[in-house]
Design a protein around this motif. Structure first.
Motif, PDB file in Angstrom:
ATOM      1  N   GLU A  69      -7.195  -1.131 -37.047  1.00 54.90           N
ATOM      2  CA  GLU A  69      -5.949  -0.830 -36.339  1.00 54.90           C
ATOM      3  C   GLU A  69      -5.365   0.513 -36.791  1.00 54.90           C
ATOM      4  O   GLU A  69      -4.919   1.318 -35.974  1.00 54.90           O
ATOM      5  CB  GLU A  69      -4.941  -1.950 -36.554  1.00 54.90           C
ATOM      6  N   GLU A  70      -5.384   0.767 -38.083  1.00 57.79           N
ATOM      7  CA  GLU A  70      -4.873   2.039 -38.602  1.00 57.79           C
ATOM      8  C   GLU A  70      -5.750   3.204 -38.148  1.00 57.79           C
ATOM      9  O   GLU A  70      -5.243   4.289 -37.831  1.00 57.79           O
ATOM     10  CB  GLU A  70      -4.779   2.012 -40.127  1.00 57.79           C
ATOM     11  N   ALA A  71      -7.057   3.010 -38.091  1.00 62.20           N
ATOM     12  CA  ALA A  71      -7.954   4.070 -37.630  1.00 62.20           C
ATOM     13  C   ALA A  71      -7.671   4.414 -36.168  1.00 62.20           C
ATOM     14  O   ALA A  71      -7.610   5.591 -35.802  1.00 62.20           O
ATOM     15  CB  ALA A  71      -9.405   3.650 -37.815  1.00 62.20           C
ATOM     16  N   VAL A  72      -7.481   3.409 -35.327  1.00 60.95           N
ATOM     17  CA  VAL A  72      -7.153   3.652 -33.918  1.00 60.95           C
ATOM     18  C   VAL A  72      -5.812   4.373 -33.821  1.00 60.95           C
ATOM     19  O   VAL A  72      -5.654   5.304 -33.024  1.00 60.95           O
ATOM     20  CB  VAL A  72      -7.161   2.334 -33.112  1.00 60.95           C
ATOM     21  N   LYS A  73      -4.849   3.980 -34.638  1.00 64.18           N
ATOM     22  CA  LYS A  73      -3.552   4.664 -34.649  1.00 64.18           C
ATOM     23  C   LYS A  73      -3.734   6.141 -34.966  1.00 64.18           C
ATOM     24  O   LYS A  73      -3.157   7.006 -34.308  1.00 64.18           O
ATOM     25  CB  LYS A  73      -2.611   4.033 -35.665  1.00 64.18           C
ATOM     26  N   ARG A  74      -4.544   6.458 -35.978  1.00 61.20           N
ATOM     27  CA  ARG A  74      -4.776   7.856 -36.358  1.00 61.20           C
ATOM     28  C   ARG A  74      -5.437   8.643 -35.226  1.00 61.20           C
ATOM     29  O   ARG A  74      -5.088   9.792 -34.980  1.00 61.20           O
ATOM     30  CB  ARG A  74      -5.635   7.951 -37.617  1.00 61.20           C
ATOM     31  N   LEU A  75      -6.387   8.022 -34.536  1.00 62.90           N
ATOM     32  CA  LEU A  75      -7.020   8.689 -33.398  1.00 62.90           C
ATOM     33  C   LEU A  75      -5.982   8.994 -32.328  1.00 62.90           C
ATOM     34  O   LEU A  75      -5.934  10.105 -31.789  1.00 62.90           O
ATOM     35  CB  LEU A  75      -8.134   7.818 -32.813  1.00 62.90           C
ATOM     36  N   CYS A  76      -5.144   8.011 -32.024  1.00 61.24           N
ATOM     37  CA  CYS A  76      -4.118   8.182 -30.991  1.00 61.24           C
ATOM     38  C   CYS A  76      -3.073   9.213 -31.414  1.00 61.24           C
ATOM     39  O   CYS A  76      -2.542   9.939 -30.569  1.00 61.24           O
ATOM     40  CB  CYS A  76      -3.461   6.846 -30.671  1.00 61.24           C
ATOM     41  N   ASP A  77      -2.767   9.277 -32.692  1.00 63.06           N
ATOM     42  CA  ASP A  77      -1.823  10.282 -33.196  1.00 63.06           C
ATOM     43  C   ASP A  77      -2.382  11.698 -33.070  1.00 63.06           C
ATOM     44  O   ASP A  77      -1.624  12.660 -33.039  1.00 63.06           O
ATOM     45  CB  ASP A  77      -1.492  10.028 -34.671  1.00 63.06           C
ATOM     46  N   ALA A  78      -3.704  11.813 -33.000  1.00 60.81           N
ATOM     47  CA  ALA A  78      -4.350  13.123 -33.027  1.00 60.81           C
ATOM     48  C   ALA A  78      -4.572  13.735 -31.645  1.00 60.81           C
ATOM     49  O   ALA A  78      -4.779  14.944 -31.545  1.00 60.81           O
ATOM     50  CB  ALA A  78      -5.681  13.040 -33.770  1.00 60.81           C
ATOM     51  N   ALA A  79      -4.526  12.935 -30.566  1.00 56.91           N
ATOM     52  CA  ALA A  79      -4.808  13.497 -29.238  1.00 56.91           C
ATOM     53  C   ALA A  79      -4.333  12.571 -28.134  1.00 56.91           C
ATOM     54  O   ALA A  79      -4.225  11.362 -28.330  1.00 56.91           O
ATOM     55  CB  ALA A  79      -6.304  13.753 -29.078  1.00 56.91           C
ATOM     56  N   ASP A  80      -4.105  13.164 -26.968  1.00 56.50           N
ATOM     57  CA  ASP A  80      -3.775  12.362 -25.788  1.00 56.50           C
ATOM     58  C   ASP A  80      -5.029  11.842 -25.099  1.00 56.50           C
ATOM     59  O   ASP A  80      -4.956  10.898 -24.322  1.00 56.50           O
ATOM     60  CB  ASP A  80      -2.962  13.192 -24.789  1.00 56.50           C
ATOM     61  N   ARG A  81      -6.166  12.478 -25.377  1.00 55.83           N
ATOM     62  CA  ARG A  81      -7.438  12.054 -24.779  1.00 55.83           C
ATOM     63  C   ARG A  81      -8.432  11.749 -25.891  1.00 55.83           C
ATOM     64  O   ARG A  81      -8.599  12.539 -26.818  1.00 55.83           O
ATOM     65  CB  ARG A  81      -7.999  13.133 -23.860  1.00 55.83           C
TER      66      ARG A  81
END
Length: 130
Positions: A69-81
């Motif tokens: 869950e934290e990894a997905v959060k970091r991905l989402c924090d890094a880009a809109d796509r």
């Protein structure tokens, strides 16, 4: 794998950067690409900057389940796509600690306001990519 992708994208004129959990993989990058690569074995502890696109393929199944869950959060924090794939059924690989069906990854992204695109078919990466 990511070192080669970063090299290829930069060779095409794209200012690409990469994070890999393997310091060895980064050590194999071309010398002119080393400054564009960073090693982060925990992945979730790295504060990423914002990018136009984040590509995460066949990585998160290697993290402990409690990190997903934290990894997905970091991905989402890094880009809109985000272009994402994670093996949904390779339980034989000894370094796969968090193999989930694609639908479970989709739910994690949906919880952060990210949804599948009808405009892009990501199956060229892997049948389970989105």
């Amino acid at each position: 794998q990511y070192a080669l992708l970063v090299e290829a994208m930069n060779d095409c004129g794209i200012d690409a950067h990469g994070i890999d959990i393997s310091p060895y993989a980064i050590s194999q990058a071309r010398p002119d690409m080393v400054s564009k690569m960073s090693a982060d074995q925990s992945f979730t502890l790295k504060q990423m900057q914002r990018y136009e696109l984040v590509i995460c393929t066949e990585v998160l199944e290697h993290l402990p389940p409690e990190s997903a869950e934290e990894a997905v959060k970091r991905l989402c924090d890094a880009a809109d796509r985000i272009l994402f794939s994670s093996s949904p059924d390779d339980f034989e690989e000894p370094t796969h600690f968090n193999v989930l069906p694609t639908s479970e990854w989709v739910k994690l992204f949906n919880a952060r306001g990210y949804y599948l695109s009808n405009e892009i078919d990501a199956s060229f990466v892997a049948p389970h990519a989105f």
